[in-house]
Design an enzyme around this catalytic site. Structure first.
Site, PDB file in Angstrom:
ATOM      1  NE  ARG A 121      12.006   7.745 -20.050  1.00 24.83           N
ATOM      2  CZ  ARG A 121      11.106   7.135 -19.292  1.00 24.83           C
ATOM      3  NH1 ARG A 121      11.446   6.082 -18.595  1.00 24.83           N
ATOM      4  NH2 ARG A 121       9.856   7.571 -19.243  1.00 24.83           N
ATOM      5  CG  ASP A 177       2.281   8.069  -2.369  1.00 24.61           C
ATOM      6  OD1 ASP A 177       2.456   8.785  -3.379  1.00 24.61           O
ATOM      7  OD2 ASP A 177       1.285   7.339  -2.211  1.00 24.61           O
ATOM      8  CE  LYS A 229      -1.298   8.591  -3.399  1.00 24.21           C
ATOM      9  NZ  LYS A 229      -0.987   7.167  -3.396  1.00 24.21           N
TER      10      LYS A 229
HETATM   11  N1  HSE Z   1       3.006   4.682  -5.134  1.00 24.68           N
HETATM   12  C1  HSE Z   1       1.630   5.029  -5.084  1.00 24.68           C
HETATM   13  C2  HSE Z   1       0.870   3.970  -4.310  1.00 24.68           C
HETATM   14  C3  HSE Z   1       1.097   5.164  -6.479  1.00 24.68           C
HETATM   15  O1  HSE Z   1       1.427   2.893  -4.125  1.00 24.68           O
HETATM   16  O2  HSE Z   1      -0.237   4.215  -3.862  1.00 24.68           O
HETATM   17  C4  HSE Z   1      -0.301   5.703  -6.570  1.00 24.68           C
HETATM   18  O3  HSE Z   1      -0.394   7.007  -6.092  1.00 24.68           O
END
Ligand code: HSE
Length: 392
Positions: free
Chosen positions: A44, A196, A200
């Site tokens: 961008r 997400d 992790k």
């Molecule tokens: N989307 C992720 C969260 C960002 O809300 O934890 C940080 O890893």
């Protein structure tokens, strides 16, 4: 002077540039020399931005510049992030990232390339935002045999749950605010559906137990189905409902999963609200240690990325030994066999329930410890509205 390049000028990438500028002197004093961002790679245009002079569109410029020692990858996702990371490592540059999807899916291969090339691939910011957790696991707690790691690993969903159930804000408004605050993923369904947090917990499991866990093989349940009645009854019973990622060592192998849990008000995690994350580690020497802090957001995440950049700058040609073995068949236990006590919201309370609670939100009961398979068999034809593991 240590020369760096940032790939991706979004929330985290711009935060990294900002922290390196704002804390320039203290960072230089700590490292022993200044850290200079020479390039920012983004497709961008940023005509109004003060750093527009650093923007380049072609990654090859960074790849071919022998001055660049460290590349910060904050593009996110697989795709070009994976390609540029691999090319940077192969060009003999260390790479620092906040990209949990890439580390969780391709970390095994990328760490192997880093090892072969004698450089570092560091990812403190990939779990828990600004909370130090990767370095404590691989260094400070390295003398332990880790038996369990669990925690609130997603800031967006914890923020949404806090807004919804403490302040009565509808889910869509809370999510929109989380996006404005820079917490949510580009596709926020990855937050909401637990994907997400799953990436992790897989990274934490890889590091704690030493073998790669494919996030696609780990079951993740998000926050979509949590009803106000569940929260009310859980609170009446003395618990909060928290979305937890959990990985543990048991006789049947390693279990890893993401699910909303009932967490007792006596447990520190029940008080973790808003965007904050907390990670609890159980080791055979330390007992339990809990790490708490901002789990998402521009500057907290940049804080962790910049610390890794500083680590690379100080490494002076040495490597931080970190990694895990490739996937092993039979490594992961079947989550349906992991025993827990369960909190079941249901119109009827069976005679075998350990305890029960009822009020304006209906009724719920607590089961003895049993696997999900056993639970389903026991529940039989009962009209169950919701069912949660209890964190014991
Ligand atoms: N989307 C992720 C969260 C960002 O809300 O934890 C940080 O890893």
């Amino acid at each position: 002077m240590i020369v760096a390049a940032i790939l991706g000028y979004g929330t985290v990438g711009s935060g990294v540039a900002e922290v390196l500028e704002t804390n320039r002197e203290s960072i230089a004093a700590n490292v022993g020399e200044a850290i200079e961002v020479k390039y920012i790679v983004d497709v961008r245009d940023f005509p109004e931005d003060a750093r527009r002079g650093l923007i380049v569109k072609d990654f090859s410029v960074v790849e071919a510049d022998p001055e660049v020692r460290v590349v910060v990858e904050t593009i996110g996702g697989l795709g070009v992030a994976q390609e540029f990371t691999r090319r940077a490592l192969e060009a003999g540059k260390s790479v620092v990232t906040s990209n949990k999807e890439l580390v969780a899916k391709k970390g095994t291969e990328l760490l192997a390339i880093a090892r072969e090339k004698g450089v570092n691939y560091l990812f403190e910011a990939s779990v828990g935002g600004g909370i130090p957790i990767i370095r404590p696991l691989t260094q400070c707690l390295a003398a332990n045999r880790i038996d369990e790691i669990y925690g609130i690993l997603n800031g967006t969903t914890n923020y949404i749950l806090t807004e919804m159930f403490r302040k009565g804000v509808p889910m869509e408004s809370a999510l929109q605010r989380a996006q404005e605050l820079g917490y949510a993923e580009r596709d926020p369904s990855a937050d909401i559906l637990g994907v997400d947090a799953c990436r992790k917990i897989c990274i934490l499991s890889d590091l704690c137990f030493g073998c790669w866990v494919d996030p696609d093989r780990v079951r993740a349940r998000g926050i979509r189905d949590i009803a106000p009645e569940d929260v009310a009854l859980a609170e009446q019973w003395g618990c909060s409902i928290k979305l937890l990622g959990r990985a543990l060592r048991r006789e049947g192998g390693i279990y890893a999963y993401v699910e909303p849990h009932l967490v007792s008000r006596d447990h520190l995690l029940s008080e973790v609200s808003g965007v904050m994350n907390a990670v609890a580690v159980r080791g055979n020497a330390i007992g339990e240690a809990i790490f708490y802090g901002a789990g998402a957001g521009k500057l907290p995440t940049a804080s962790a990325v910049c610390a890794d950049v500083m680590d690379v700058a100080k490494a002076d040609g040495t490597r931080r030994e970190m990694g895990w073995s490739p996937a092993r068949e039979g490594w992961l236990g079947d989550i349906r066999r992991l025993p827990s006590r369960w909190f079941v919201r249901c119109g009827q309370v069976p005679a075998w329930a350990e305890e029960s609670v009822s009020g304006a939100a209906g009724s719920a009961f607590v089961t003895p410890a049993m696997s999900e398979e056993e639970l389903e068999a026991r529940l039989g034809d009962l009209a169950v509205s919701a069912c949660y593991r209890i964190l014991d």
